[in-house]
Write a protein that holds these residues in place. Structure first.
Motif, PDB file in Angstrom:
ATOM      1  N   ARG A 149      -6.804   7.611   8.154  1.00 50.95           N
ATOM      2  CA  ARG A 149      -7.759   8.702   8.368  1.00 50.95           C
ATOM      3  C   ARG A 149      -9.206   8.233   8.281  1.00 50.95           C
ATOM      4  NH1 ARG A 149      -9.164  11.925   4.175  1.00 50.95           N
ATOM      5  NH2 ARG A 149      -7.246  11.304   3.097  1.00 50.95           N
ATOM      6  N   LEU A 150      -9.474   7.260   7.401  1.00 52.46           N
ATOM      7  CA  LEU A 150     -10.866   6.909   7.098  1.00 52.46           C
ATOM      8  C   LEU A 150     -11.329   5.569   7.680  1.00 52.46           C
ATOM      9  CD1 LEU A 150     -11.038   8.037   3.350  1.00 52.46           C
ATOM     10  CD2 LEU A 150     -11.813   9.282   5.388  1.00 52.46           C
ATOM     11  N   ALA A 151     -10.403   4.685   8.006  1.00 52.23           N
ATOM     12  CA  ALA A 151     -10.810   3.390   8.559  1.00 52.23           C
ATOM     13  C   ALA A 151     -11.479   3.591   9.912  1.00 52.23           C
ATOM     14  CB  ALA A 151      -9.597   2.480   8.698  1.00 52.23           C
ATOM     15  N   THR A 152     -12.450   2.739  10.219  1.00 48.65           N
ATOM     16  CA  THR A 152     -13.232   2.881  11.446  1.00 48.65           C
ATOM     17  C   THR A 152     -13.290   1.561  12.203  1.00 48.65           C
ATOM     18  OG1 THR A 152     -15.151   2.649   9.970  1.00 48.65           O
ATOM     19  CG2 THR A 152     -14.716   4.839  10.838  1.00 48.65           C
ATOM     20  N   PRO A 153     -13.457   1.629  13.532  1.00 51.01           N
ATOM     21  CA  PRO A 153     -13.655   0.389  14.296  1.00 51.01           C
ATOM     22  C   PRO A 153     -14.815  -0.419  13.719  1.00 51.01           C
ATOM     23  CG  PRO A 153     -13.277   2.236  15.777  1.00 51.01           C
ATOM     24  CD  PRO A 153     -13.446   2.823  14.397  1.00 51.01           C
ATOM     25  N   HIS A 154     -14.671  -1.727  13.774  1.00 51.67           N
ATOM     26  CA  HIS A 154     -15.619  -2.629  13.117  1.00 51.67           C
ATOM     27  C   HIS A 154     -16.531  -3.284  14.144  1.00 51.67           C
ATOM     28  CE1 HIS A 154     -16.552  -5.057   9.455  1.00 51.67           C
ATOM     29  NE2 HIS A 154     -17.016  -5.882  10.369  1.00 51.67           N
ATOM     30  N   PRO A 155     -17.854  -3.290  13.925  1.00 55.44           N
ATOM     31  CA  PRO A 155     -18.767  -3.926  14.884  1.00 55.44           C
ATOM     32  C   PRO A 155     -18.380  -5.385  15.136  1.00 55.44           C
ATOM     33  CG  PRO A 155     -20.010  -2.644  13.278  1.00 55.44           C
ATOM     34  CD  PRO A 155     -18.590  -2.679  12.797  1.00 55.44           C
ATOM     35  N   ALA A 156     -18.124  -5.723  16.392  1.00 61.31           N
ATOM     36  CA  ALA A 156     -17.557  -7.032  16.725  1.00 61.31           C
ATOM     37  C   ALA A 156     -18.533  -8.185  16.509  1.00 61.31           C
ATOM     38  CB  ALA A 156     -17.078  -7.027  18.178  1.00 61.31           C
ATOM     39  N   ARG A 157     -19.819  -7.947  16.670  1.00 60.41           N
ATOM     40  CA  ARG A 157     -20.788  -9.043  16.502  1.00 60.41           C
ATOM     41  C   ARG A 157     -20.804  -9.580  15.080  1.00 60.41           C
ATOM     42  NH1 ARG A 157     -26.123  -6.965  17.443  1.00 60.41           N
ATOM     43  NH2 ARG A 157     -26.733  -8.911  16.467  1.00 60.41           N
ATOM     44  N   THR A 158     -20.356  -8.780  14.126  1.00 59.56           N
ATOM     45  CA  THR A 158     -20.358  -9.252  12.735  1.00 59.56           C
ATOM     46  C   THR A 158     -19.368 -10.397  12.532  1.00 59.56           C
ATOM     47  OG1 THR A 158     -18.671  -7.682  11.977  1.00 59.56           O
ATOM     48  CG2 THR A 158     -20.975  -6.954  11.916  1.00 59.56           C
ATOM     49  N   VAL A 189       0.854  -1.195   0.000  1.00 62.68           N
ATOM     50  CA  VAL A 189       0.000   0.000   0.000  1.00 62.68           C
ATOM     51  C   VAL A 189       0.889   1.244   0.000  1.00 62.68           C
ATOM     52  CG1 VAL A 189      -1.754   1.293   1.269  1.00 62.68           C
ATOM     53  CG2 VAL A 189      -1.848  -1.213   1.206  1.00 62.68           C
ATOM     54  N   PRO A 190       0.751   2.119  -1.009  1.00 64.50           N
ATOM     55  CA  PRO A 190       1.576   3.336  -1.060  1.00 64.50           C
ATOM     56  C   PRO A 190       1.328   4.221   0.160  1.00 64.50           C
ATOM     57  CG  PRO A 190       0.449   2.966  -3.147  1.00 64.50           C
ATOM     58  CD  PRO A 190      -0.153   2.013  -2.170  1.00 64.50           C
ATOM     59  N   ALA A 191       2.300   5.069   0.452  1.00 66.27           N
ATOM     60  CA  ALA A 191       2.221   5.916   1.646  1.00 66.27           C
ATOM     61  C   ALA A 191       0.954   6.774   1.658  1.00 66.27           C
ATOM     62  CB  ALA A 191       3.471   6.794   1.736  1.00 66.27           C
ATOM     63  N   ALA A 192       0.600   7.335   0.513  1.00 68.20           N
ATOM     64  CA  ALA A 192      -0.578   8.208   0.477  1.00 68.20           C
ATOM     65  C   ALA A 192      -1.856   7.421   0.771  1.00 68.20           C
ATOM     66  CB  ALA A 192      -0.682   8.895  -0.888  1.00 68.20           C
ATOM     67  N   GLU A 193      -1.929   6.200   0.269  1.00 75.31           N
ATOM     68  CA  GLU A 193      -3.112   5.369   0.529  1.00 75.31           C
ATOM     69  C   GLU A 193      -3.126   4.865   1.969  1.00 75.31           C
ATOM     70  OE1 GLU A 193      -5.996   4.356  -1.660  1.00 75.31           O
ATOM     71  OE2 GLU A 193      -5.178   6.362  -1.954  1.00 75.31           O
ATOM     72  N   TRP A 194      -1.940   4.596   2.508  1.00 76.27           N
ATOM     73  CA  TRP A 194      -1.864   4.195   3.914  1.00 76.27           C
ATOM     74  C   TRP A 194      -2.335   5.338   4.802  1.00 76.27           C
ATOM     75  CZ3 TRP A 194      -2.456   1.697   7.938  1.00 76.27           C
ATOM     76  CH2 TRP A 194      -1.708   1.827   9.109  1.00 76.27           C
TER      77      TRP A 194
END
Length: 244
Positions: free
Chosen positions: A148-157, A138-143
């Motif tokens: 910035r945009l990734a979010t915690p994921h609902p654990a029950r899923t 993953v390039p630095a800009a995409e990382w």
């Protein structure tokens, strides 16, 4: 023209497919990225109220609103709600495309296959990883965009088992294998060669494969190449498992 419904993996929203969407659109296709409940722009929803069933229902509603002929694309965790939705509405799906992921059996959960995910549990969510291994390319800009945009994921899923009738098994299927993460055609051939019933369908007619020279996040690392492979998959391209 094909319609692609694009389902992301853990911690990702529809934003992860932005460049892939632009490429598919430039080639005359419809590309519809999905954000599942509790993630990205939907992160304000109560994660404790969101399980695999809610993700499946959301995706089934999106799929049901489309005309038959959808190319249904799932990355990583996304195969769980995607497979359950395809199983519910197989008549809507022209091809199921798996991006660097496997096929769960009825009654399995994500934790059945990846128990280490509990290490990231923080109450009702799974924490966002602090880094992406360099192997994924993953390039630095995409990382930086991921951070910035990734979010915690609902654990029950990841704890709820998938419900399947196996209606999906009649669908043409393509696997996109990201070889730098360790998933290759040779790996899949080895699984099939064990003779285990769950791997019998890997060499069925109508099942094709592509390899991409990248890691687990091709929509971030090689989006142009991924879009090209998706277009070829929609047209029935790819190699059969036992082809030379």
């Amino acid at each position: 023209m094909s319609t692609f419904l694009l389902v992301p993996g853990l911690h990702l929203g529809g934003w992860a497919w932005d460049t892939v969407v632009a490429e598919l659109t430039a080639h005359g296709h419809r590309a519809l990225p999905v954000t599942l409940p509790g993630l990205a722009e939907r992160a304000g929803e109560d994660p404790a109220a969101i399980g695999l069933q809610e993700h499946t229902d959301t995706l089934a509603d999106r799929l049901g609103a489309e005309e038959p002929g959808v190319i249904l694309v799932a990355h990583s965790y996304g195969i769980f709600p995607t497979l359950a939705a395809a199983d519910r509405l197989p008549g809507k799906v022209a091809r199921l495309v798996l991006v660097d992921t496997g096929l769960p059996e009825a009654g399995e959960s994500v934790l059945t296959l990846m128990p280490h995910l509990l290490d990231a549990a923080d109450g009702p969510v799974l924490r966002v990883p602090q880094q992406i291994d360099a192997v994924h390319g993953v390039p630095a800009a995409e990382w930086e965009r991921y951070r910035r945009l990734a979010t915690p994921h609902p654990a029950r899923t990841v704890t709820e088992p998938i419900k399947l009738t196996d209606a999906w098994r009649a669908l043409p299927t393509t696997g996109i294998l990201c070889v730098h993460g360790g998933l290759t055609l040779e790996t899949v051939r080895s699984l099939h060669a064990t003779g285990a019933p769950r791997f019998a369908g890997l060499a069925e007619p109508g099942v094709t494969y592509f390899e991409l020279p990248t890691g687990h996040y091709p929509m971030l690392s090689t989006p142009v190449e991924l879009a090209d492979v998706l277009i070829r998959a929609a047209a029935g391209g790819g190699r059969g498992l036992l082809e030379p």
